[in-house]
Motif scaffolding. Structure first.
Motif, short mmCIF file in Angstrom:
data_model
loop_
_atom_site.label_atom_id
_atom_site.label_comp_id
_atom_site.label_asym_id
_atom_site.label_seq_id
_atom_site.Cartn_x
_atom_site.Cartn_y
_atom_site.Cartn_z
N SER A 26 -3.00 -0.39 -5.27
CA SER A 26 -3.01 0.61 -6.17
C SER A 26 -1.52 0.87 -6.82
N THR A 27 -0.46 0.45 -5.89
CA THR A 27 1.04 0.73 -6.48
C THR A 27 1.56 -0.58 -6.43
N GLY A 28 0.73 -1.52 -6.50
CA GLY A 28 1.07 -3.05 -6.91
C GLY A 28 1.48 -3.98 -5.79
N SER A 29 1.22 -3.68 -4.59
CA SER A 29 1.48 -4.56 -3.58
C SER A 29 0.30 -5.70 -3.39
N ARG A 30 0.93 -6.87 -3.24
CA ARG A 30 -0.28 -8.08 -3.40
C ARG A 30 -0.54 -8.36 -1.84
N ASP A 31 0.28 -8.05 -0.72
CA ASP A 31 0.04 -8.58 0.79
C ASP A 31 0.19 -7.40 1.62
N LEU A 32 0.90 -6.35 1.48
CA LEU A 32 1.18 -5.48 2.48
C LEU A 32 0.57 -4.03 1.91
N ALA A 33 0.27 -3.27 3.02
CA ALA A 33 -0.17 -1.84 3.00
C ALA A 33 0.82 -1.14 3.86
N ALA A 34 1.14 0.09 3.50
CA ALA A 34 2.10 0.91 4.27
C ALA A 34 1.84 2.38 4.16
N TRP A 35 1.70 3.12 5.34
CA TRP A 35 1.51 4.69 5.05
C TRP A 35 2.25 5.28 6.21
N ARG A 36 2.07 6.75 6.02
CA ARG A 36 2.58 7.64 7.01
C ARG A 36 1.40 8.23 7.54
N GLY A 37 1.08 8.38 8.83
CA GLY A 37 -0.01 8.91 9.48
C GLY A 37 0.71 10.13 10.25
N GLU A 38 -0.15 11.35 9.93
CA GLU A 38 0.30 12.79 10.45
C GLU A 38 -0.97 12.94 11.61
N ILE A 39 -0.61 12.87 12.92
CA ILE A 39 -1.63 13.07 13.88
C ILE A 39 -1.37 14.53 14.42
N PRO A 40 -2.31 15.40 13.91
CA PRO A 40 -2.08 17.05 14.52
C PRO A 40 -2.09 16.88 16.09
N ALA A 41 -1.52 18.22 16.27
CA ALA A 41 -1.71 18.43 18.15
C ALA A 41 -3.11 18.09 18.65
#
Length: 124
Positions: A26-41
């Motif tokens: 959805s942001t134009g990538s053809r090969d990779l995905a990247a994200w920030r994960g927030e894992i609550p306490a």
């Protein structure tokens, strides 16, 4: 579109964690995905088997990652690699949230212990 601004990122909530998607089709990538994960306490994410290699980089806090039965406590600045087909568990045993950056190839899916398959939208 080579630049993704923070206000364009999409947030997904699943299994008590927050995933902020920056890089995907959805942001134009053809090969990779990247994200920030927030894992609550106190979060214990469901163990799952991943279809593609994933790379984890801890931004803040502490996380316990288990990859194919091998467990490590990781803090800010630490990284891990889970190979395709690995069984993965993520736990935040602290009383503070933890944040990590995750990168993988597009098309990632995860099979839960109950046989359910997840196709996370932030990785597709």
């Amino acid at each position: 579109m080579p630049f993704i601004r923070s206000d364009e990122a999409v947030v997904y909530d699943i299994h008590g964690a927050h995933f902020t998607s920056y890089v995907s089709t959805s942001t134009g990538s053809r090969d990779l995905a990247a994200w920030r994960g927030e894992i609550p306490a106190g979060t214990v994410a469901p163990v799952h088997t991943i279809s593609h290699e994933e790379v984890f980089y801890v931004l803040s806090g502490r996380l316990r990652l288990t990859i194919d039965g091998e467990t490590a406590e990781l803090g800010a600045g630490d990284a891990a690699v889970a190979p395709a087909g690995a069984t993965l568990g993520v736990t935040n045993r602290t009383d503070e949230p933890a944040r990590m950056w995750v990168t993988t190839r597009l098309g990632l899916s995860a099979e839960l212990a109950n046989g359910e398959t997840l196709t996370p939208p932030w990785a597709n």
